[in-house]
Design an enzyme around this catalytic site. Sequence first.
Site, PDB file in Angstrom:
ATOM      1  N   SER A 144       0.829  -1.210   0.000  1.00 52.96           N
ATOM      2  CA  SER A 144       0.000   0.000   0.000  1.00 52.96           C
ATOM      3  C   SER A 144       0.861   1.258   0.000  1.00 52.96           C
ATOM      4  O   SER A 144       1.721   1.412   0.860  1.00 52.96           O
ATOM      5  CB  SER A 144      -0.870   0.070   1.253  1.00 52.96           C
ATOM      6  N   HIS A 196      -3.825   0.961  -4.430  1.00 58.97           N
ATOM      7  CA  HIS A 196      -3.256  -0.148  -5.190  1.00 58.97           C
ATOM      8  C   HIS A 196      -3.697  -0.028  -6.646  1.00 58.97           C
ATOM      9  O   HIS A 196      -4.877  -0.015  -6.944  1.00 58.97           O
ATOM     10  CB  HIS A 196      -3.755  -1.491  -4.652  1.00 58.97           C
ATOM     11  N   HIS A 211      -5.616  -9.165  -1.232  1.00 55.01           N
ATOM     12  CA  HIS A 211      -5.660  -9.372   0.220  1.00 55.01           C
ATOM     13  C   HIS A 211      -6.821 -10.282   0.600  1.00 55.01           C
ATOM     14  O   HIS A 211      -7.852 -10.306  -0.072  1.00 55.01           O
ATOM     15  CB  HIS A 211      -5.869  -8.035   0.934  1.00 55.01           C
ATOM     16  N   TYR A 247      -8.852  -9.742   2.960  1.00 52.66           N
ATOM     17  CA  TYR A 247     -10.046  -8.957   3.305  1.00 52.66           C
ATOM     18  C   TYR A 247     -10.872  -8.537   2.096  1.00 52.66           C
ATOM     19  O   TYR A 247     -11.999  -8.091   2.241  1.00 52.66           O
ATOM     20  CB  TYR A 247      -9.692  -7.732   4.160  1.00 52.66           C
ATOM     21  N   GLU A 248     -10.306  -8.683   0.891  1.00 53.91           N
ATOM     22  CA  GLU A 248     -11.102  -8.391  -0.309  1.00 53.91           C
ATOM     23  C   GLU A 248     -12.096  -9.525  -0.591  1.00 53.91           C
ATOM     24  O   GLU A 248     -12.949  -9.379  -1.457  1.00 53.91           O
ATOM     25  CB  GLU A 248     -10.177  -8.178  -1.516  1.00 53.91           C
ATOM     26  N   ALA A 257       2.824  -2.214   4.098  1.00 50.46           N
ATOM     27  CA  ALA A 257       2.644  -1.211   5.145  1.00 50.46           C
ATOM     28  C   ALA A 257       2.186  -1.977   6.379  1.00 50.46           C
ATOM     29  O   ALA A 257       1.353  -2.869   6.277  1.00 50.46           O
ATOM     30  CB  ALA A 257       1.588  -0.201   4.717  1.00 50.46           C
ATOM     31  N   MET A 309      -1.740  -7.065   6.946  1.00 48.92           N
ATOM     32  CA  MET A 309      -2.791  -7.906   6.352  1.00 48.92           C
ATOM     33  C   MET A 309      -2.345  -8.568   5.051  1.00 48.92           C
ATOM     34  O   MET A 309      -3.174  -8.855   4.191  1.00 48.92           O
ATOM     35  CB  MET A 309      -4.034  -7.040   6.083  1.00 48.92           C
ATOM     36  N   SER A 310      -1.048  -8.820   4.907  1.00 52.93           N
ATOM     37  CA  SER A 310      -0.582  -9.395   3.624  1.00 52.93           C
ATOM     38  C   SER A 310       0.689 -10.203   3.819  1.00 52.93           C
ATOM     39  O   SER A 310       1.039 -10.591   4.936  1.00 52.93           O
ATOM     40  CB  SER A 310      -0.316  -8.255   2.630  1.00 52.93           C
ATOM     41  N   ASN A 314       2.261   3.331  11.076  1.00 48.58           N
ATOM     42  CA  ASN A 314       1.554   3.814  12.272  1.00 48.58           C
ATOM     43  C   ASN A 314       1.870   2.863  13.417  1.00 48.58           C
ATOM     44  O   ASN A 314       2.335   1.749  13.184  1.00 48.58           O
ATOM     45  CB  ASN A 314       0.034   3.856  12.025  1.00 48.58           C
ATOM     46  N   HIS A 357      -6.457   4.288   7.494  1.00 47.57           N
ATOM     47  CA  HIS A 357      -5.811   4.019   6.205  1.00 47.57           C
ATOM     48  C   HIS A 357      -5.116   5.259   5.645  1.00 47.57           C
ATOM     49  O   HIS A 357      -4.103   5.158   4.954  1.00 47.57           O
ATOM     50  CB  HIS A 357      -6.842   3.478   5.214  1.00 47.57           C
TER      51      HIS A 357
HETATM   52 CL1  6GU Z   1      -1.989  -0.994  12.784  1.00 46.76          CL
HETATM   53  N1  6GU Z   1      -2.696  -3.149  11.568  1.00 46.76           N
HETATM   54  C1  6GU Z   1      -2.830  -3.932  10.532  1.00 46.76           C
HETATM   55  N2  6GU Z   1      -3.427  -5.109  10.718  1.00 46.76           N
HETATM   56  N3  6GU Z   1      -2.414  -3.622   9.296  1.00 46.76           N
HETATM   57  C2  6GU Z   1      -1.815  -2.451   9.130  1.00 46.76           C
HETATM   58  C3  6GU Z   1      -1.637  -1.574  10.178  1.00 46.76           C
HETATM   59  C4  6GU Z   1      -2.111  -1.980  11.419  1.00 46.76           C
HETATM   60  N4  6GU Z   1      -1.006  -0.486   9.703  1.00 46.76           N
HETATM   61  C5  6GU Z   1      -0.808  -0.680   8.404  1.00 46.76           C
HETATM   62  N5  6GU Z   1      -1.292  -1.872   8.042  1.00 46.76           N
END
Ligand code: 6GU
Length: 287
Positions: A35, A66, A88, A90-91, A118, A221-222, A245, A259
């Site tokens: 991302s 993306h 991903h 989640y898609e 990310a 998530m990847s 973050n 996001h």
């Molecule tokens: Cl804080 N969590 C998750 N699951 N994915 C992320 C994230 C956090 N920051 C970027 N991608």
Amino acid sequence: PEANKGYTYEDCKTTADWLLAQTYIRPTVGIVCGSGLGGLADMLKDQVAFNYKDIPNFPQSTVHGHAGRLVFGTLKGRPCVCMQGRFHLYEGYPIQKITLPMRIFKLLGVETVILTNAAGGLNQDFKVGDVMIIKDHLNIPGFTGNNPLTGPNDDRFGVRFPCMSDAYDRELQQLAMDVGQELGYGDFLREGVYCVLGGPSFETIAESRMLHKLGADAVGMSTGPEVIVARHCGMRVFALSLITNQAVMDYDSEEKANHEEVLQTGKERAAQLERLVTTMVTRMEHN
Ligand code: 6GU
């Protein structure tokens, strides 16, 4: 393909042969952009690019940030293929769809896969903007049967029960550290364990604390499923997380994961991350 049955070797061959017929480039390096990190693909010279929707059997990416293009080209003369945008869990795709591009890479002749993502920081020593060399992962979806190798095994790709204790290539991790030091990135270059969750909701405070206790330094998530499939078919793997973050770890915090922050940090650090990866590519040994 039916859910859970995945793609056959022949399905993958159809896609790879279709791509090979459209370009003279024969990539030995495959790159997956996370991302906000799609700028890596723009650095390739002599580009031949395909929208995912035009590639036979290819899923399409639906997330903001993306692009959804497969880009062939060269980095300082070295032939590469780059996914600008990935798939991903989640898609809602079956996990075999998410990892299909790894098998296409293999059939294109790719020997080394570089993945970026990310991620949220769990390690309290990490800062937003840090770049983490992934040395290992916790693939939580795999704990519940959501592993991309579930289903019949085709020995032409790899063995039924592949080893994962050597998933992340040690030499490439060392190369990244060396190149990072040379480029003056030592202050923000880290190493650690990446934890994969399905998403799309970010972690609760209790979940972040649990993952940290289990040994995770970053959460996202990847990447994990792709690494498993890439290692199954014998490609070398290197992966980086950009800490965009900090995961929220205590109840007094006013922070909230979002996001937009993820994409903004990506923008700020992206150029350096791209430089690290491209310099590594020009220095990599190939068998
Ligand atoms: Cl804080 N969590 C998750 N699951 N994915 C992320 C994230 C956090 N920051 C970027 N991608």
